[in-house]
Design a protein around this motif. Structure first.
Motif: not given
Length: 151
Positions: A34, A41, A81, A105-106, A108, A111, A120, A122
């Motif tokens: 994230e 990333k 994304y 990547e991305w 969330h 989820e 995870t 960040f």
């Protein structure tokens, strides 16, 4: 839930940490990345690929969603994304349960489809090329992995 933090001063240090992490990974491991655009990333994933002895150039799979690389362990690199519907069945679980390491990547954005146990990470942009990485392990496997790396 434990968190582990690491500051890097440039992209090379970010990449080196990811390469070190690769040495602890095993088939079926999932890393959720994230961070804002430009947070690092893809740089992180390139370092992970280097640690997995992948020779091909790694770049973001923005338009293809998933790229596969062969190395010491297969690397499944996802950029979700552009996934319009988080419930769209793209077969992510086949990768998550596969014989390689999956980087999302991305993460969330999907989820609901991610395994309950994962690491995870960040990535936060700071001044210049500095980055802060916050690793949040979910599950015993990833808790142990982080403790090993940061001891």
């Amino acid at each position: 839930m434990n968190q582990f933090e690491l500051d890097t001063t440039n992209s090379e240090e970010t990449s080196q940490f990811a390469a070190k992490l690769a040495g602890y990974l095993k088939p079926g491991d999932v890393i959720a990345l994230e961070g804002d655009l430009g947070a690092g990333k893809t740089t992180f994933t390139k370092g992970l690929a280097k640690g997995l002895e992948i020779k091909k150039t790694v770049n973001s799979p923005t338009f293809t969603i998933i790229k596969e690389y062969k190395g010491k362990l297969p690397l499944y690199h996802m950029d979700v994304y552009r996934v319009a519907d988080a419930f769209e069945d793209l077969g992510f679980d086949e990768y998550f349960e596969g014989d390689g390491v999956t980087v999302v990547e991305w993460a969330h954005l999907i989820e609901e489809q991610l395994p309950s146990e994962r690491l995870t990470i960040f990535l936060y942009r700071e001044e210049g090329d500095k980055r802060k990485m916050v690793l949040t392990p979910t599950g015993e496997r990833y808790e142990h992995l982080c403790k090993e790396i940061f001891r």
